[in-house]
Design a protein around this motif. Structure first.
Motif, PDB file in Angstrom:
ATOM      1  N   UNK A  13      -2.748 -89.653  42.803  1.00 27.62           N
ATOM      2  CA  UNK A  13      -1.689 -88.989  43.578  1.00 27.62           C
ATOM      3  C   UNK A  13      -0.968 -89.971  44.505  1.00 27.62           C
ATOM      4  N   UNK A  14      -1.727 -90.939  45.011  1.00 28.39           N
ATOM      5  CA  UNK A  14      -1.165 -91.866  46.010  1.00 28.39           C
ATOM      6  C   UNK A  14      -0.129 -92.817  45.400  1.00 28.39           C
ATOM      7  N   UNK A  17       3.786 -92.599  45.236  1.00 26.63           N
ATOM      8  CA  UNK A  17       4.559 -92.484  46.481  1.00 26.63           C
ATOM      9  C   UNK A  17       5.220 -93.798  46.887  1.00 26.63           C
ATOM     10  N   UNK A  18       4.922 -94.857  46.155  1.00 24.09           N
ATOM     11  CA  UNK A  18       5.505 -96.164  46.478  1.00 24.09           C
ATOM     12  C   UNK A  18       6.284 -96.688  45.277  1.00 24.09           C
ATOM     13  N   UNK A  19       7.471 -97.250  45.512  1.00 21.41           N
ATOM     14  CA  UNK A  19       8.236 -97.822  44.399  1.00 21.41           C
ATOM     15  C   UNK A  19       7.584 -99.081  43.830  1.00 21.41           C
ATOM     16  N   UNK A  20       6.724 -99.724  44.620  1.00 18.54           N
ATOM     17  CA  UNK A  20       6.016-100.923  44.166  1.00 18.54           C
ATOM     18  C   UNK A  20       4.518-100.632  44.280  1.00 18.54           C
ATOM     19  N   UNK A  22       1.862-102.291  44.436  1.00 24.26           N
ATOM     20  CA  UNK A  22       1.036-103.080  45.349  1.00 24.26           C
ATOM     21  C   UNK A  22       0.868-102.422  46.722  1.00 24.26           C
ATOM     22  N   UNK A  23       1.880-101.623  47.128  1.00 21.62           N
ATOM     23  CA  UNK A  23       1.798-100.931  48.409  1.00 21.62           C
ATOM     24  C   UNK A  23       0.580-100.015  48.499  1.00 21.62           C
ATOM     25  N   UNK A  25      -2.418-100.689  47.863  1.00 20.97           N
ATOM     26  CA  UNK A  25      -3.686-101.399  48.078  1.00 20.97           C
ATOM     27  C   UNK A  25      -4.467-100.786  49.245  1.00 20.97           C
ATOM     28  N   UNK A  26      -3.832-100.673  50.418  1.00 19.20           N
ATOM     29  CA  UNK A  26      -4.561-100.141  51.574  1.00 19.20           C
ATOM     30  C   UNK A  26      -5.042 -98.708  51.349  1.00 19.20           C
ATOM     31  N   UNK A  27      -4.168 -97.792  50.915  1.00 12.96           N
ATOM     32  CA  UNK A  27      -4.672 -96.429  50.687  1.00 12.96           C
ATOM     33  C   UNK A  27      -5.805 -96.373  49.655  1.00 12.96           C
ATOM     34  N   UNK A  57      -5.477-110.947  45.454  1.00 13.59           N
ATOM     35  CA  UNK A  57      -4.502-110.187  46.234  1.00 13.59           C
ATOM     36  C   UNK A  57      -5.160-109.013  46.964  1.00 13.59           C
TER      37      UNK A  57
END
Lengths: 162, 449
Positions: A13-14, A17-20, A22-23, A25-27, A57
């Motif tokens: 699901x997460x 929510x990001x176009x990239x 890699x974003x 990673x933290x969630x 990374x």
């Protein structure tokens, strides 16, 4: 990777929510740590593969951010604020009280595996210093007496589980 | 002069009995009427109102909000992002916490109004990792607002669409720096970016134009659209408009958060009347007025300030109005509004050792002067407290601190050297006397390092 089905579902699901990718990673690391208790080498590689990244990374993120850990900790996590406003109102003594109660130094896991005590930097509740987070919950105005009460509560919860 | 009354705009409903963070409660109190109004206004008109309001950012730097918005590259053809800085982590600051936990829809409405004004289709709330309940409260509020067509596709039938998503940090102070925050949101180590060329307004998130605003700032935008920029500018003082939340912690009888018109209350009124003065039997000694990186003020010192007509005036520390410009003229800053108070039980070497440990822990390590300098300042002050202290340690510290500021990519270099520089400037005697002082018993002091 042995993740709970609901963790896997939330991971899926997460990501959109990001176009990239890699974003995420933290969630993803948060979700895995909540599920498994820490970030294993296997988890680092799994996240990298899932997001199309090199393992380094992900590893460089795990090692940078204080909240991510590469080893398991005690069942309960006691985080005492160390920073100035809390220290001025006795934060160091609060931390010492927890250490005495569980007979463990900060940064270590107690012998029974029940708690890890840590000093952390400012928790943004300086007006109710000293403050302590136990797992996800903030406790305010934690003087030594209150630290002993909270410790007794943790021990009672552990005894009830046994 | 007695302290003025609090003026609660942002904190109107904080701690109000019966006020809950759900949508129904927010709507009962007139919530989202401003969003309806804003959607009927041209985006350029809203930006104009924000400029007229004189609103300055509440995160630390006090940069004009309207000016920040006007720098956004609107011709690139790339999407424009809004990133909400909810990484509240400047020691001494605890205001956004209450907005997020108790009144999340006020923030969401501020985000939606600002997004509409700036043609933003995707907003991210970057919330510090230590607010897990806050993140869940925001996620729930967003879900409620989406279900009520207040966030998401075709907001209130206007044809305008905007998503809001909550992104959790993981315990790193440097993520409060806007370009570090952007790197973190991209899934990397939060190493701040060099400016130029990486001004967020042009090359921000995913190399697209990006606005990074503090939680309190965005809540103010909602109220600006509510009353109009000119009306808002009448609150506070010229150049320092609106209200701001002052957070007081440390050695006062009644610490807490208080919302005042900017510049209408003095430091002395705040500490003596609002916060009840020093603890029994103690006197004030030192004040850090704007979060731990702000330069320390010595209780009892006076300042000679220039007036606009070229004449000068003398101002005692307790008479400093809590606004951006006067605090800057006194050599410190309003910063994030976090006021940390120390009384005469505190030894300033030990207080500095505490602060230095924070900055050494939080330096991202990218620039050598900051990585090494913050660590050495910590090592020296820690040795002074726990090992051998020497009379010349102050000079040694000064030598390290003076080589950091201005030589780093981001303002952390200043943030970590200002405490050492100002403690030495204001309390240098205490550093020289520390070898003797630490040997004497001080039953009134608590350990700080």
């Amino acid at each position: 990777m042995n993740l709970k089905p609901e963790t896997l579902q939330r991971i899926e699901e997460v990501i959109p929510h990001y176009p990239v990718a890699r974003s995420a990673v933290l969630p993803l690391l948060h979700l895995i740590q909540e599920d498994a208790g820490y970030i294993s080498a296997e988890a680092t590689e799994w996240v990298a593969a899932r997001l199309g990244l090199q393992p380094i990374n992900v590893l460089e993120v795990v090692t940078f951010y204080p909240m991510f850990r590469q080893q398991p900790i005690g069942r309960r996590h006691i985080k005492v604020c160390r920073t100035l406003s809390c220290a001025l109102r006795g934060g160091y003594q609060t931390c010492a009280a927890f250490e005495e109660e569980f007979k463990v130094h900060r940064g270590e896991v107690s012998a029974d595996g029940e708690v890890t005590i840590e000093f952390v930097e400012c928790l943004a509740s300086c007006g109710t210093a000293p403050v302590v987070m136990i797992d996800d919950d903030l406790h305010e105005n934690v003087d030594c007496a209150r630290a002993r009460e909270l410790s007794a509560r943790i021990r009672a919860a552990a005894a009830a589980r046994r | 002069m007695p302290a003025p009354a609090e003026r609660r705009i942002i904190f109107k409903h904080i701690d109000e009995p019966g006020y809950t963070p759900d949508l129904a409660c927010y709507l009962r109190h007139g919530g989202y009427a401003t969003l309806r109004k804003a959607l009927g206004m041209a985006p350029a008109t809203i930006i104009d109102e924000v400029k007229k309001s004189g609103l300055r950012g509440r995160g630390g730097a006090g940069f004009g909000c309207g000016l920040k918005w006007s720098l956004v590259d609107r011709k690139s053809g790339k999407p424009i992002y809004l990133v909400v800085n909810a990484d509240e982590s400047e020691p001494g600051t605890f205001k956004d916490r209450y907005i997020i936990h108790q009144d999340p829809h006020q923030l969401l409405e501020g985000i939606m109004v600002s997004s509409w004004a700036n043609n933003v289709r995707q907003a991210y709330i970057y919330i510090r990792g230590e607010f897990p309940h806050g993140a869940r409260i925001l996620e729930k509020a967003i879900a409620e607002a989406c279900a009520a067509n207040l966030v998401g596709p075709n907001v209130l039938g206007s044809g305008y669409s905007c998503e809001i998503y909550v992104h959790r940090g993981a315990g790193a102070y440097i993520c409060g720096e806007e370009t570090g925050l952007i790197e973190s949101l991209e899934g990397k180590r939060p190493y701040p970016r060099i400016k130029p060329p990486y001004f967020p307004a042009v090359l921000g998130l995913y190399q697209c134009p990006t606005i990074v605003n503090n939680v309190e700032t965005l809540c103010h935008v909602k109220h600006i659209v509510d009353v109009g920029g000119e009306e808002f500018a009448k609150i506070g003082t010229p150049g320092n408009t609106g209200t701001r939340i002052l957070c007081v912690s440390g050695h006062v009888r009644r610490p807490g958060y208080f919302e005042y018109e900017v510049g209408r209350i003095t430091l002395g009124q705040l500490l003596h009347e609002v916060c009840g003065g020093p603890l029994p039997g103690r006197t004030f000694k030192a004040i850090i007025p704007g979060g731990s990186s702000a330069k320390v003020l010595r209780w009892g010192e006076t300042f000679t300030l220039k007036n606009k007509d070229g004449s000068t005036r003398t101002l005692a520390v307790e008479d400093i109005p809590m606004d951006f410009d006067t605090l800057a003229a006194c050599g410190t800053m309003g910063g994030s509004g976090g006021v940390i108070v120390m009384d005469d039980s505190v030894n300033m070497v030990e207080a500095l050792a505490n602060i230095n440990a924070f900055y050494a822990h939080e330096s991202c390590g990218q620039c050598t002067p900051c990585r090494e300098g913050s660590l050495w300042m910590k090592k020296i002050t820690t040795r002074m407290v726990h090992g051998q202290a020497r009379t010349e340690d102050g000079a040694l510290l000064q030598g390290v601190a003076d080589q950091i500021a201005g030589r780093t990519i981001c303002a952390f270099g200043e943030a970590c050297s200002w405490p050492t520089q100002s403690f030495l400037a204001k309390f240098g005697d205490e550093f020289r006397a520390y070898p003797a002082a630490k040997a004497a018993p001080r039953p009134e002091s608590v350990p700080l390092a």
